[in-house]
Design an enzyme around this catalytic site. Structure first.
Site, PDB file in Angstrom:
ATOM      1  N   VAL A 163       1.130  -1.514  -0.004  1.00 49.72           N
ATOM      2  CA  VAL A 163      -0.158   0.166  -0.049  1.00 49.72           C
ATOM      3  C   VAL A 163       0.559   1.278   0.496  1.00 49.72           C
ATOM      4  O   VAL A 163       0.618   2.090  -0.474  1.00 49.72           O
ATOM      5  CB  VAL A 163      -1.297   0.182   1.117  1.00 49.72           C
ATOM      6  N   GLN A 193       4.791   2.531  -0.349  1.00 48.41           N
ATOM      7  CA  GLN A 193       6.761   2.889   0.236  1.00 48.41           C
ATOM      8  C   GLN A 193       7.291   3.892   0.503  1.00 48.41           C
ATOM      9  O   GLN A 193       7.258   4.668  -0.538  1.00 48.41           O
ATOM     10  CB  GLN A 193       7.211   2.102  -1.245  1.00 48.41           C
ATOM     11  N   GLY A 194       7.598   4.015   1.517  1.00 46.12           N
ATOM     12  CA  GLY A 194       8.521   5.146   1.987  1.00 46.12           C
ATOM     13  C   GLY A 194       9.908   4.785   1.585  1.00 46.12           C
ATOM     14  O   GLY A 194      10.349   4.189   1.106  1.00 46.12           O
ATOM     15  N   ALA A 195      10.357   5.865   2.455  1.00 50.06           N
ATOM     16  CA  ALA A 195      11.532   5.907   2.197  1.00 50.06           C
ATOM     17  C   ALA A 195      12.469   5.175   3.086  1.00 50.06           C
ATOM     18  O   ALA A 195      13.065   4.541   2.877  1.00 50.06           O
ATOM     19  CB  ALA A 195      12.766   7.549   3.224  1.00 50.06           C
ATOM     20  N   GLU A 196      11.827   4.232   4.059  1.00 49.91           N
ATOM     21  CA  GLU A 196      12.169   3.663   5.258  1.00 49.91           C
ATOM     22  C   GLU A 196      11.857   1.875   4.809  1.00 49.91           C
ATOM     23  O   GLU A 196      12.369   1.256   5.438  1.00 49.91           O
ATOM     24  CB  GLU A 196      12.681   3.449   6.753  1.00 49.91           C
ATOM     25  N   ALA A 197      10.578   2.304   4.672  1.00 47.21           N
ATOM     26  CA  ALA A 197       9.784   0.540   4.603  1.00 47.21           C
ATOM     27  C   ALA A 197       8.794   0.425   3.944  1.00 47.21           C
ATOM     28  O   ALA A 197       8.456   1.646   2.675  1.00 47.21           O
ATOM     29  CB  ALA A 197       9.341   0.639   6.105  1.00 47.21           C
ATOM     30  N   LYS A 227       4.533  -3.517   8.350  1.00 47.72           N
ATOM     31  CA  LYS A 227       5.792  -2.539   8.114  1.00 47.72           C
ATOM     32  C   LYS A 227       7.203  -3.466   8.148  1.00 47.72           C
ATOM     33  O   LYS A 227       7.854  -4.026   9.085  1.00 47.72           O
ATOM     34  CB  LYS A 227       5.774  -1.414   9.184  1.00 47.72           C
ATOM     35  N   ASP A 283      10.180  12.845  14.384  1.00 45.32           N
ATOM     36  CA  ASP A 283       9.732  12.659  12.935  1.00 45.32           C
ATOM     37  C   ASP A 283       8.744  12.658  12.927  1.00 45.32           C
ATOM     38  O   ASP A 283       7.459  12.525  12.032  1.00 45.32           O
ATOM     39  CB  ASP A 283      10.299  11.709  12.756  1.00 45.32           C
TER      40      ASP A 283
HETATM   41  N1  LIG Z   1      -1.346   0.575  11.240  1.00 49.33           N
HETATM   42  C1  LIG Z   1      -1.816   1.426  10.008  1.00 49.33           C
HETATM   43  N2  LIG Z   1      -2.716   1.307  10.241  1.00 49.33           N
HETATM   44  C2  LIG Z   1      -2.809   2.208   8.523  1.00 49.33           C
HETATM   45  N3  LIG Z   1      -2.130   2.733   7.801  1.00 49.33           N
HETATM   46  C3  LIG Z   1      -0.635   2.630   8.122  1.00 49.33           C
HETATM   47  C4  LIG Z   1      -0.550   2.390   9.172  1.00 49.33           C
HETATM   48  N4  LIG Z   1       1.378   2.274   9.587  1.00 49.33           N
HETATM   49  C5  LIG Z   1       1.248   3.449   8.487  1.00 49.33           C
HETATM   50  N5  LIG Z   1       0.763   3.465   7.240  1.00 49.33           N
HETATM   51  C6  LIG Z   1       0.157   3.962   5.971  1.00 49.33           C
HETATM   52  O1  LIG Z   1       1.519   3.412   5.203  1.00 49.33           O
HETATM   53  C7  LIG Z   1       2.117   5.292   5.668  1.00 49.33           C
HETATM   54  C8  LIG Z   1       4.019   5.276   5.576  1.00 49.33           C
HETATM   55  O2  LIG Z   1       3.890   5.101   7.177  1.00 49.33           O
HETATM   56  P1  LIG Z   1       5.543   4.811   8.036  1.00 49.33           P
HETATM   57  O3  LIG Z   1       5.086   6.447   7.949  1.00 49.33           O
HETATM   58  O4  LIG Z   1       4.778   4.142   9.445  1.00 49.33           O
HETATM   59  O5  LIG Z   1       6.760   4.104   6.467  1.00 49.33           O
HETATM   60  P2  LIG Z   1       7.449   5.458   6.801  1.00 49.33           P
HETATM   61  O6  LIG Z   1       8.825   4.784   6.046  1.00 49.33           O
HETATM   62  O7  LIG Z   1       8.443   6.477   7.161  1.00 49.33           O
HETATM   63  O8  LIG Z   1       7.845   6.135   5.566  1.00 49.33           O
HETATM   64  P3  LIG Z   1       7.470   7.503   5.760  1.00 49.33           P
HETATM   65  O9  LIG Z   1       8.676   7.544   4.370  1.00 49.33           O
HETATM   66  O10 LIG Z   1       6.373   8.158   3.762  1.00 49.33           O
HETATM   67  O11 LIG Z   1       7.393   8.551   6.245  1.00 49.33           O
HETATM   68  C9  LIG Z   1       1.635   5.869   6.281  1.00 49.33           C
HETATM   69  O12 LIG Z   1       2.014   7.672   6.275  1.00 49.33           O
HETATM   70  C10 LIG Z   1       0.446   6.076   6.560  1.00 49.33           C
HETATM   71  O13 LIG Z   1      -0.576   6.452   5.343  1.00 49.33           O
HETATM   72 MG   LIG Z   2       6.296   8.345   8.134  1.00 53.79          MG
END
Ligand SMILES: Nc1ncnc2c1ncn2[C@@H]1O[C@H](COP(=O)(O)OP(=O)(O)OP(=O)(O)O)[C@@H](O)[C@H]1O
Ligand SMILES: [Mg+2]
Length: 230
Positions: free
Chosen positions: A10, A12-16, A31, A136
């Protein structure tokens, strides 16, 4: 992961990578922190492990304090996955929520968003009073859950991978500064709105809040000096 069937990417973040799936028949989010190839593998492993521990620890602590965060279902260091409650139903990121209100034709954006900002100020005050520094704070790491009756929306805090426990006013001030920078650069013309958040923080934190807010001012000035020097 064999415990999850039909995982669906759902985000793709910077870390996960965030996958939607199920865990013990409940809707769950996975995650999964991916390897950073530019890091030495051993260092990468230890950083990942620390972030996963920090995240799980703070998620649990927050729930004990009555702050709305996803429940932690499972954590697996070998696959680098935290499995947590899926809170996506009826939620959107705070970033999207504020964007939508600002882009709507509502004439009083400040009034519309004020209760939400007060709630965020209250939540951060609770975190800080209990020595949790998020690390953060951005409007992408907060989710807004719309009440069925469209009353004041509930705020859910996520993404605690950079969080830690610290009682110092300095670290709390920096935590607020990170949010202020992110907030004002993501959402134009929100200076007044951010003031509401800080007022609520002050009110809810009570004794000791002045020390944190003075630190915030110090950090702001350092930031300004840095941009002036170039
Ligand atoms: N438990 C959860 N329930 C619903 N949506 C979630 C949940 N955890 C994460 N998400 C969705 O996934 C996105 C990214 O999650 P998260 O911020 O934990 O990861 P990230 O790798 O740090 O991403 P980013 O680099 O975008 O900050 C969130 O903005 C949210 O939309
Ligand atoms: Mg995030």
């Amino acid at each position: 992961m064999d415990i999850a069937d039909n995982k669906q990417l759902v985000k793709q973040g910077a870390e996960a990578k965030i996958f939607k799936g199920s865990f013990l028949r409940k809707p769950a989010m996975f995650k999964e922190r991916f390897r950073k190839t530019y890091r030495h593998p051993i260092l990468d492993e230890s950083i990942t492990k620390e972030r996963m521990k920090a995240e799980a620890r703070s998620l649990v602590r927050c729930r004990m304090l009555g702050i709305h965060t996803p429940a932690v279902y499972s954590i697996d260091f070998s696959t680098r996955v935290i499995i947590m409650e899926d809170v996506s139903e009826d939620t959107q990121t705070m970033r999207m929520y504020i964007d939508n209100v600002q882009n709507s034709n509502k004439n009083d954006v400040l009034k519309e968003l004020k209760p939400l900002m007060e709630r965020v100020g209250q939540i951060i005050a609770t975190l800080h009073k209990n020595s949790i520094v998020h690390g953060d704070l951005t409007t992408s790491n907060m989710l807004v859950k719309l009440g069925r009756d469209r009353s004041t929306p509930e705020v859910i805090i996520i993404d605690f991978g950079l969080s830690y426990v610290d009682g110092s006013a300095e670290d709390k001030g920096v935590d607020l500064y990170v949010l202020e920078r992110a907030f004002l650069s993501t959402h134009p013309n929100t200076e007044e709105l951010f003031k509401t958040l800080l007022q609520s923080y002050r009110r809810n934190y009570g004794k000791g809040s002045s020390e944190v807010l003075n630190k915030l001012e110090e950090v702001r000035m350092r930031g300004r000096k840095r941009t002036m020097v170039g």
